[in-house]
Design a protein around this motif. Structure first.
Motif: not given
Lengths: 639, 232
Positions: A96, A100, A240, A555-557, A610, A612, A614-616, A624, A635, A638-639, B52, B88-91, B172-173, B220
């Motif tokens: 799903t 990252y 973002a 991320g939606t079916p 499905y 999905k 993400l921005f990340g 790491n 970094r 968005n992670q 984190q 983390p930023n944006g989450q 949503g999923g 998101e």
């Protein structure tokens, strides 16, 4: 005693003789098991072997040979453009989302490669034995490979440390070799300027395809500039996905400059300055022509490819993906099955979109006399990319149909491909499902109702495990250059030029009614690339640079309505692969429909996940470990 | 003979020392926590909002990562020690405290035995007074949107969605039916109503789980109302 004396004397004499050698000669023994740097860079053939190793280790997101963790076929099998018909790979349609770290090139593998290219460049330029012409060409090729590699890194990571010479481990202060990430735009600028710098030293020769040529450098420049331009323009829609230092994200003000560079580079190739390239057009059946473009290594369309050779490096793409019933190798076939999501996107010959007609206005099935009738009148690239039911492979038809449908709508089928069962009211057993499937969960046969045709090698024995296929993987080809030119022209406000470029690619596919300037929209640009460049490793990076990935894989079916509507519209979501299953009608009481075919849109039962995005996911995670070893790496967002 | 006595002694010592297992004890302290806005828990989508945990002082620094569960709780089994937690930023559908430099600010936790930590965040919106009912095979929901952040960081509503599912994971999923209400169709943020028909379920069951979700433009992660079990 005498004996001892004489032995001592002999030993003394021998020692005395060897002792005559100078100390320096005695201690400096030439190794016999490997070649020294000086030896290698004194002979063009030896230097070329070093270069060959660097060529062999280039990175591609999709490749025909792949590696043991990610065999070639699987690198094409995601994003709901296809269904993976191998039980061990069902995870592709059951997850799903993506971690990252997905699509990352291992950090130390990457910088090992960069270091080795840098060493090659340093040693090549230090060499005194090589002829100037060789030295120059090798040097240009090394810089081309380094730029290509940074481009690949940048597509995945954004800005990375730009290391242009080999580093030595310092005795004290490790921080002197810890470098921060460059800006994303810096890497694209580097790729563009390197291409400009080396192109004059590379042969402008269309026959040079597996080594760097002038056109390969310019095609790389063209694509890199286009990527940078679209990240600048469309990145504004996802604020973002950026970092304040510019390691990720490019200011929107730079978009036009990059689009201009992309267009100029494309124009240079189109004008023939870099050698005579053209669209592959050998007449005959247009679908066959399109499929042959990927088989014919001498085609004037391919600019730069990864080559394979019998007796050297071969790949098993054909072994893995050939049709099951016509396979050269029992137990190896049918893994990569294109999805209905993609197939629905092929236009009709009048440049309009329409879903494949399976039902009429009142939801009753439409009956077809022949299996292929439903696909009639479509873009020739459909049958050139996808092996359709009843399609020909090596002169024989594939056998794809899901079962019999009876007059009352019930279905007679089997969970074993090619199985025979007696139909109701009869005694003789007949085959009730195609030998190529589709059957849910039956691997190595199609589960979507289609097989892949692109890259599938028709040569005898190419599907055998031991023999393998030598079809080349095309990294740059002329049609993409034309589409790059079309996109850049459109974005710079010249839709008329865009139409001219795009119409050439479309005409080759049988879409002979030209598009007018007014028809060219962003949706058209996105759609044309998805169709022309399907299964060539473009979709992920294209969706990323247009910032469409989080909309398409939301991320939606995916429902059957989603598959059949909004065709050709950029950003329409597509998160689960669907299939199109043909059924044969058995209804002796109704001669008008008996023996005809109906089609049903079917989601393969294994496709439970499905996509999905993400921005990340826009920029792959820097591990790491890499960050711990170099705290200057910041970094990803968005992670 | 004397030698063998010595040898015996050495062996005994070695055996005694060898009795001790040479591996470390497993981490035993449970860190739990909630995402809170004042006293209200923030409901999110499962597996989507990461946190984190960092611990300094042991060479390489890297986070231990995981995600909040859908009711906004976190849990981790750790060794006793001092930890720093960030999102983390944006989450997340909320603003996490930031340092002046724009990095996520840390929450310090000194762990000694099991401990619970409240993570105070500022959501962009809260879904208030969610009321979900069923009648005649249709699930109806009403709620009110409270805009919490109204300064320069404020964000618009993209849509409000009603999700129902057979099991407790509703988002949503994970849903069997959903209804979207786009921002353009919202006339009154204090009075939002949505309804969706319950599709047939195999095997049949006489209940569904439902949540109202709010999608905020430019983010998101969605924020949800508390999970409700609707029996019929």
């Amino acid at each position: 005693m005498k004996k001892l004396l004489s032995i001592t004397a002999i030993v003394a004499v021998v020692l005395g003789l060897t002792g005559c050698k100078k100390d320096s000669d005695f201690l400096n023994v030439q190794p016999t098991t490997f070649l020294t740097t000086d030896q290698v860079f004194s002979d063009p053939n030896l230097a070329l072997t070093v270069l060959a190793d660097l060529y062999n280790r280039q990175e591609d997101i999709s490749s025909l040979d792949g590696n043991s963790n990610d065999p070639g076929w699987r690198s094409f099998a995601d994003f709901s453009e296809s269904f993976p018909s191998e039980n061990g790979s069902s995870y592709i349609v059951q997850r799903t989302g993506w971690p990252y770290g997905q699509w990352a090139i291992d950090w130390s593998t990457a910088y090992t490669y960069i270091r080795e290219v840098n060493l090659f460049l340093e040693r090549d330029s230090a060499s005194t034995q090589l002829a100037d012409a060789d030295k120059k060409r090798f040097y240009a090729e090394g810089r081309f490979l380094r730029a290509m590699y940074y481009f690949e890194l940048c597509k995945r990571y954004g800005g990375v440390p730009l290391i242009l010479h080999s580093l030595t481990l310092p005795s004290k202060d490790i921080t002197t070799i810890q470098f921060p990430r460059a800006k994303e735009s810096d890497i694209y600028d580097f790729v563009i300027s390197e291409a400009e710098a080396v192109k004059a030293d590379l042969p402008a020769d269309p026959a040079t395809k597996s080594r760097a040529s002038r056109a390969a450098a310019v095609a790389m420049e063209c694509r890199a500039a286009l990527y940078a331009a679209s990240i600048a323009k469309y990145g504004a829609s996802t604020p973002a996905v950026s970092l304040p230092g510019g390691e990720v994200g490019i200011p929107a003000s730079k978009a036009n400059d990059y689009y201009t560079k992309a267009l100029n580079a494309a124009k240079e190739i189109i004008a023939g300055t870099d050698g005579a390239y053209s669209l592959y057009n050998n007449g005959g059946n247009l679908s066959d022509n399109y499929a042959n473009l990927f088989i014919d290594k001498a085609s004037a369309e391919s600019i730069y490819y990864e080559d394979f050779k019998t007796g050297g490096k071969v790949h098993s793409f054909t072994t893995n993906d050939q049709p099951y019933s016509l396979s050269d190798e029992g137990g190896d076939a049918g893994r990569l099955d294109p999805s209905l999501n993609l197939v629905e996107q092929y236009e009709k010959l009048d440049n309009t979109f329409a879903p494949l007609a399976t039902v009429d206005g009142t939801n009753n099935p439409i009956y077809y006399t022949n299996l292929q009738d439903i696909f009639a009148g479509r873009d020739a690239r459909l049958a050139g990319t996808v092996l359709l039911p009843d399609g020909l492979y090596k002169g024989k038809k594939v056998d794809i149909w899901a079962g019999y449908v009876l007059g009352d709508g019930s279905i007679v089928t089997s969970d074993e491909a090619g199985h025979t069962v007696a139909l109701p009211g009869t005694q003789t057993k007949v085959q009730v499902v195609g030998t190529d499937g589709p059957v849910n969960g039956l691997e190595l046969r199609t589960q979507s109702g289609f097989y892949i045709r692109k890259y599938i090698d028709p040569a005898v024995g190419s599907g055998r495990r031991g023999q393998g296929s030598t079809v080349a993987f095309i990294r740059y080809r002329y049609a993409e250059v034309l589409l790059n030119a079309a996109e850049a022209s459109f974005e710079l406000g010249h839709p008329d030029d865009a139409a001219t470029y795009m119409n050439q690619v479309r005409a080759r596919a049988g879409l002979t009614t030209p598009l007018a300037a007014g028809d060219i929209t962003f949706d058209r640009i996105v759609h044309e690339r998805r169709i022309e460049l399907a299964f060539e490793g473009h979709i992920l990076f294209d969706m990323k640079r247009w910032r469409l990935a989080h909309k398409v894989w939301d991320g939606t079916p995916t429902s059957v309505t989603d598959i059949k509507t909004n065709l050709g519209v950029a950003g329409t979501h597509s998160t689960q692969p669907w299939g199109l299953w043909p059924y044969k009608v058995y209804n002796p009481t109704d001669p008008t429909t008996n023996g005809k075919w109906i089609f049903r849109e079917t989601k393969p039962a294994l496709a439970t996940g499905y996509n999905k995005f993400l921005f990340g996911n826009y920029y792959s995670q820097i591990s790491n470990d890499a960050i711990a070893a170099n705290p200057k790496l910041i970094r990803q967002p968005n992670q | 003979m004397k030698h063998s006595i010595y040898l015996f002694g050495v062996l005994t010592l070695a055996a005694a020392a060898g009795c001790k297992k040479d591996n470390y004890p497993a981490p035993g302290s449970m860190l739990t926590g909630h995402l809170l806005y004042k006293t209200d828990t923030i409901q999110v989508e499962r597996n989507q909002v990461p946190f984190q945990i960092y611990q300094y002082g042991f060479g390489k620094v890297g986070p231990i990562g995981s995600t909040f569960s859908q009711d906004g709780t976190l849990s981790a089994v750790l060794f006793d020690g001092t930890y720093k937690i960030i999102v983390p930023n944006g989450q997340g559908p909320f603003m996490w405290k930031q340092t002046p430099a724009g990095d996520p600010d840390t929450v310090n936790v000194t762990l000694k035995g099991n401990q619970s930590v409240d993570l105070q965040v500022t959501p962009y919106y809260m879904i208030r007074n969610a009321n979900i009912t069923i009648s005649g095979g249709t699930v109806s929901a009403t709620c009110k949107l409270e805009k919490i952040i109204t300064d320069a960081n404020a964000k618009d509503v993209e849509r409000v969605s009603l999700y129902i599912n057979k099991d407790q994971f509703v988002s949503g999923g994970d849903n069997i039916a959903n209804k979207d209400l786009a921002a353009a169709d919202i006339t009154d943020m204090n009075n939002i109503s949505l309804s969706v028909a319950v599709p047939s379920m195999t095997p049949t069951q006489n209940y569904v789980y439902a949540r109202i979700g709010l999608k905020i433009a430019g983010l998101e992660d969605m924020i949800f109302s508390p999970l409700q079990k609707i029996s019929f």
